[in-house]
Enzyme design. Sequence first.
Site, PDB file in Angstrom:
ATOM      1  N   HIS A  24       0.855  -1.189   0.000  1.00 26.57           N
ATOM      2  CA  HIS A  24       0.000   0.000   0.000  1.00 26.57           C
ATOM      3  C   HIS A  24       0.893   1.241   0.000  1.00 26.57           C
ATOM      4  O   HIS A  24       2.107   1.140   0.206  1.00 26.57           O
ATOM      5  CB  HIS A  24      -0.941   0.010   1.215  1.00 26.57           C
ATOM      6  CG  HIS A  24      -0.242   0.118   2.541  1.00 26.57           C
ATOM      7  ND1 HIS A  24      -0.082  -0.941   3.406  1.00 26.57           N
ATOM      8  CD2 HIS A  24       0.339   1.180   3.147  1.00 26.57           C
ATOM      9  CE1 HIS A  24       0.574  -0.539   4.475  1.00 26.57           C
ATOM     10  NE2 HIS A  24       0.843   0.746   4.354  1.00 26.57           N
TER      11      HIS A  24
HETATM   12  P1  TYD Z   1      -1.740  -2.922   7.741  1.00 23.67           P
HETATM   13  O1  TYD Z   1      -1.320  -1.499   7.782  1.00 23.67           O
HETATM   14  O2  TYD Z   1      -2.562  -3.377   6.563  1.00 23.67           O
HETATM   15  O3  TYD Z   1      -0.452  -3.876   7.868  1.00 23.67           O
HETATM   16  P2  TYD Z   1       0.737  -4.129   6.819  1.00 23.67           P
HETATM   17  O4  TYD Z   1       0.662  -3.084   5.771  1.00 23.67           O
HETATM   18  O5  TYD Z   1       1.965  -4.070   7.630  1.00 23.67           O
HETATM   19  O6  TYD Z   1       0.554  -5.507   6.254  1.00 23.67           O
HETATM   20  O7  TYD Z   1      -2.499  -3.265   9.085  1.00 23.67           O
HETATM   21  C1  TYD Z   1      -2.876  -4.568   9.437  1.00 23.67           C
HETATM   22  C2  TYD Z   1      -4.090  -4.469  10.362  1.00 23.67           C
HETATM   23  O8  TYD Z   1      -3.777  -3.741  11.543  1.00 23.67           O
HETATM   24  C3  TYD Z   1      -5.277  -3.781   9.722  1.00 23.67           C
HETATM   25  O9  TYD Z   1      -6.447  -4.481  10.129  1.00 23.67           O
HETATM   26  C4  TYD Z   1      -5.292  -2.408  10.337  1.00 23.67           C
HETATM   27  C5  TYD Z   1      -4.653  -2.621  11.686  1.00 23.67           C
HETATM   28  N1  TYD Z   1      -3.872  -1.454  12.139  1.00 23.67           N
HETATM   29  C6  TYD Z   1      -4.344  -0.685  13.190  1.00 23.67           C
HETATM   30  O10 TYD Z   1      -5.419  -0.944  13.767  1.00 23.67           O
HETATM   31  N2  TYD Z   1      -3.600   0.380  13.597  1.00 23.67           N
HETATM   32  C7  TYD Z   1      -2.440   0.697  13.016  1.00 23.67           C
HETATM   33  O11 TYD Z   1      -1.780   1.704  13.427  1.00 23.67           O
HETATM   34  C8  TYD Z   1      -1.958  -0.095  11.911  1.00 23.67           C
HETATM   35  C9  TYD Z   1      -0.670   0.228  11.219  1.00 23.67           C
HETATM   36  C10 TYD Z   1      -2.713  -1.167  11.518  1.00 23.67           C
END
Ligand code: TYD
Length: 140
Positions: free
Chosen positions: A52
């Site tokens: 992303h």
């Molecule tokens: P995501 O940012 O998609 O993780 P990555 O890009 O590292 O694979 O986040 C994974 C999950 O965690 C998603 O359900 C959102 C949640 N999340 C939060 O609740 N707070 C946060 O600060 C972050 C970064 C993620």
Amino acid sequence: MQKNIYKIVHFNIIGDELGSLIALENMHQVPFEVKRVYYIFDTKSRVRRGMHAHRDLEQLCFCVKGSCTFVLDDGTKKDIIKLDSPNTGLYIKNLIWREMFDFSKDCVLVVLANKYYDPSDYIRDYKEFKRLADSVKQAG
Ligand code: TYD
């Protein structure tokens, strides 16, 4: 790669006979005011995370333990950065598509951010990211 979208920063290690310590302060080693801290650990093998970009977010990432690799893509060019030391940070700004992979078993990846979590700030569709990145480049 557009300038200032990311940069590698090296933190000073305060070492003595007891061991090592790194201190990070807002607007000093961290180039923004921290509003959020999250960390990624126990990542399963061969997992790819990220995939992303953010519209408006500054982040500083570092592995306090272990290592992982980032692919940073500004829509035109990709750079690969391995974080494998607690004194090496990766500062990332807006509109950069990031993927993280090759997490070591013991990896603890810490991320400091200048904003609270906001799902609407995420761009999860690569084509949409590419359109936005191209339009910003044309405008600038
Ligand atoms: P995501 O940012 O998609 O993780 P990555 O890009 O590292 O694979 O986040 C994974 C999950 O965690 C998603 O359900 C959102 C949640 N999340 C939060 O609740 N707070 C946060 O600060 C972050 C970064 C993620």
